[in-house]
Structures are given as C-alpha cells and as structure tokens.
Design a protein around this motif. Structure first.
Motif, PDB file in Angstrom:
ATOM      1  N   GLN A   1       0.873  -1.380   0.117  1.00  0.00           N
ATOM      2  CA  GLN A   1       0.005  -0.093   0.111  1.00  0.00           C
ATOM      3  C   GLN A   1       0.925   1.481  -0.071  1.00  0.00           C
ATOM      4  OE1 GLN A   1      -3.272   0.340  -0.447  1.00  0.00           O
ATOM      5  NE2 GLN A   1      -3.052  -1.857  -0.597  1.00  0.00           N
ATOM      6  N   ALA A   2       2.314   1.243  -0.657  1.00  0.00           N
ATOM      7  CA  ALA A   2       3.065   2.351  -0.899  1.00  0.00           C
ATOM      8  C   ALA A   2       2.190   3.516  -1.309  1.00  0.00           C
ATOM      9  CB  ALA A   2       4.179   1.757  -1.399  1.00  0.00           C
ATOM     10  N   SER A   3       2.579   4.544  -0.661  1.00  0.00           N
ATOM     11  CA  SER A   3       2.043   5.989  -1.491  1.00  0.00           C
ATOM     12  C   SER A   3       3.055   6.537  -1.923  1.00  0.00           C
ATOM     13  CB  SER A   3       1.388   6.788  -0.301  1.00  0.00           C
ATOM     14  OG  SER A   3       2.387   7.304   0.761  1.00  0.00           O
TER      15      SER A   3
ATOM     16  N   ARG B   1      -1.771   5.787  -4.494  1.00  0.00           N
ATOM     17  CA  ARG B   1      -1.570   4.401  -3.568  1.00  0.00           C
ATOM     18  C   ARG B   1      -1.616   3.134  -3.957  1.00  0.00           C
ATOM     19  NH1 ARG B   1      -0.803   4.237   1.834  1.00  0.00           N
ATOM     20  NH2 ARG B   1      -1.651   6.195   2.152  1.00  0.00           N
ATOM     21  N   GLY B   2      -0.555   2.465  -3.435  1.00  0.00           N
ATOM     22  CA  GLY B   2      -0.430   0.887  -4.050  1.00  0.00           C
ATOM     23  C   GLY B   2       0.281   0.801  -5.171  1.00  0.00           C
ATOM     24  N   ARG B   3       0.822  -0.471  -5.224  1.00  0.00           N
ATOM     25  CA  ARG B   3       1.848  -0.749  -6.134  1.00  0.00           C
ATOM     26  C   ARG B   3       1.335  -0.638  -7.708  1.00  0.00           C
ATOM     27  NH1 ARG B   3       3.639  -6.555  -3.326  1.00  0.00           N
ATOM     28  NH2 ARG B   3       5.096  -5.583  -1.752  1.00  0.00           N
ATOM     29  N   ASP B   4       0.167  -1.035  -8.099  1.00  0.00           N
ATOM     30  CA  ASP B   4      -0.408  -0.955  -9.202  1.00  0.00           C
ATOM     31  C   ASP B   4      -0.078   0.740  -9.721  1.00  0.00           C
ATOM     32  OD1 ASP B   4      -1.075  -3.353  -9.361  1.00  0.00           O
ATOM     33  OD2 ASP B   4      -3.009  -3.296  -9.110  1.00  0.00           O
TER      34      ASP B   4
ATOM     35  N   ASP C   1       3.362   1.924 -10.061  1.00  0.00           N
ATOM     36  CA  ASP C   1       3.709   1.683 -11.701  1.00  0.00           C
ATOM     37  C   ASP C   1       3.121   2.083 -12.549  1.00  0.00           C
ATOM     38  OD1 ASP C   1       4.854  -0.483 -13.292  1.00  0.00           O
ATOM     39  OD2 ASP C   1       3.574  -1.929 -13.091  1.00  0.00           O
ATOM     40  N   ALA C   2       1.793   2.474 -12.558  1.00  0.00           N
ATOM     41  CA  ALA C   2       1.160   3.209 -13.764  1.00  0.00           C
ATOM     42  C   ALA C   2       1.605   4.511 -13.657  1.00  0.00           C
ATOM     43  CB  ALA C   2      -0.175   3.245 -13.389  1.00  0.00           C
ATOM     44  N   THR C   3       2.104   5.106 -12.640  1.00  0.00           N
ATOM     45  CA  THR C   3       2.690   6.741 -12.397  1.00  0.00           C
ATOM     46  C   THR C   3       4.156   6.482 -13.141  1.00  0.00           C
ATOM     47  OG1 THR C   3       1.367   7.168 -10.417  1.00  0.00           O
ATOM     48  CG2 THR C   3       3.341   8.358 -10.984  1.00  0.00           C
ATOM     49  N   ILE C   4       4.714   5.749 -12.590  1.00  0.00           N
ATOM     50  CA  ILE C   4       6.106   5.454 -13.283  1.00  0.00           C
ATOM     51  C   ILE C   4       6.155   5.398 -15.084  1.00  0.00           C
ATOM     52  CG2 ILE C   4       8.299   4.039 -13.591  1.00  0.00           C
ATOM     53  CD1 ILE C   4       7.937   3.588 -10.587  1.00  0.00           C
ATOM     54  N   GLY C   5       5.180   4.433 -15.555  1.00  0.00           N
ATOM     55  CA  GLY C   5       4.963   4.268 -16.631  1.00  0.00           C
ATOM     56  C   GLY C   5       4.429   5.684 -17.534  1.00  0.00           C
TER      57      GLY C   5
ATOM     58  N   ASP D   1       7.430   2.546   1.719  1.00  0.00           N
ATOM     59  CA  ASP D   1       6.278   2.792   2.333  1.00  0.00           C
ATOM     60  C   ASP D   1       5.674   4.155   1.957  1.00  0.00           C
ATOM     61  OD1 ASP D   1       4.139   1.667   3.660  1.00  0.00           O
ATOM     62  OD2 ASP D   1       4.590   3.322   5.043  1.00  0.00           O
ATOM     63  N   SER D   2       6.442   5.274   1.766  1.00  0.00           N
ATOM     64  CA  SER D   2       5.873   6.550   1.277  1.00  0.00           C
ATOM     65  C   SER D   2       7.044   7.107   0.514  1.00  0.00           C
ATOM     66  CB  SER D   2       5.157   7.270   2.345  1.00  0.00           C
ATOM     67  OG  SER D   2       5.971   7.618   3.293  1.00  0.00           O
ATOM     68  N   VAL D   3       6.236   8.104  -0.416  1.00  0.00           N
ATOM     69  CA  VAL D   3       7.480   8.898  -1.097  1.00  0.00           C
ATOM     70  C   VAL D   3       6.811  10.400  -1.141  1.00  0.00           C
ATOM     71  CG1 VAL D   3       8.808   9.553  -3.077  1.00  0.00           C
ATOM     72  CG2 VAL D   3       8.546   7.079  -2.462  1.00  0.00           C
ATOM     73  N   LEU D   4       7.449  11.248  -0.727  1.00  0.00           N
ATOM     74  CA  LEU D   4       6.904  12.745  -0.891  1.00  0.00           C
ATOM     75  C   LEU D   4       7.980  13.536  -1.930  1.00  0.00           C
ATOM     76  CD1 LEU D   4       6.161  13.725   2.708  1.00  0.00           C
ATOM     77  CD2 LEU D   4       4.383  12.766   0.959  1.00  0.00           C
TER      78      LEU D   4
END
Length: 122
Positions: free
Chosen positions: A36-38, A47-50, A53-57, A111-114
C-alpha cells in the motif's frame, strides 16, 4: 537504516523509475515497495503498487529516453531519507531537478514518497 542501506535504497528507487521493461519494473516494485505504498508529488498522488507502477510508466511515456540520476548525497535518519535527483537525456544536463523524501517500513521497503520539483522546464 543507515548510510549504505539508504544509498542502496536510493539506487533501487531510481532503478524503478528508470526500468522501461514493464515486467522488470513491476518485479522491482513488488520487491522494494510495500503493498500500500503511497507516492505524492505536485503532479500525482497515488497509493498501492499498481498505481505507483502506472505513474512511473506515465512519466516514462511523457519523457521518452530520459533517465533519473542522483544529484547529491543521501541525507538519512531512522527510516527516512531525502535526496536530490535529475531527469534528462542520458549523459546530459538534467531538464528537471527535484528531491524526494522516502520513508521505509521496518523491513526497508519503500512505504511512502513525498516528491518536490525544484527545476522544471518553462
């Protein structure tokens, strides 16, 4: 986490952002991010791995051929680290510069990135 571990964390974090093969990128995310990483920056809040992943893509689609590189040392204490990065063509001056604060869980997974943007094109 201390010193070397946090430097390794930054290397792994940037590797996720630079991995253009979707399956390989997802493997990195599954290994190094909590379920549930943000992730939050001025352009995205997910929030969440999916979603990560979509944001990085999406960033890779927006800036094809660009790579993330470290732009300074890691400053860390306890389970958090901050570091500056650049985004631009390989072997060239970064077009975008920002810094991220990464917080890990007890196992050292993200777990979280700002994220913050310090330099963006006009």
């Amino acid at each position: 986490m201390k010193g070397t571990a946090m430097n390794d964390l930054m290397t792994t974090y940037l590797a996720c952002w630079n991995e253009t093969d979707p399956a390989a990128r997802r493997t990195l995310i599954d290994q190094h991010w909590t379920e549930q990483a943000s992730y939050s920056d001025p352009m995205a809040q997910v929030r969440g791995r999916d979603a990560v992943d979509a944001t990085i893509g999406a960033v890779q689609d927006q800036f094809p051929g660009f790579v993330f590189t470290p732009a300074g040392p890691v400053d860390a204490h306890h389970r958090q680290a901050r570091f500056t990065w650049g985004l631009g063509p390989a072997d060239a001056e970064p077009v975008i510069v920002g810094f991220d604060v990464v917080v890990t869980d007890d196992d050292g997974r993200i777990d979280s990135v700002l994220g913050f943007l310090d330099k963006v094109p006009a």
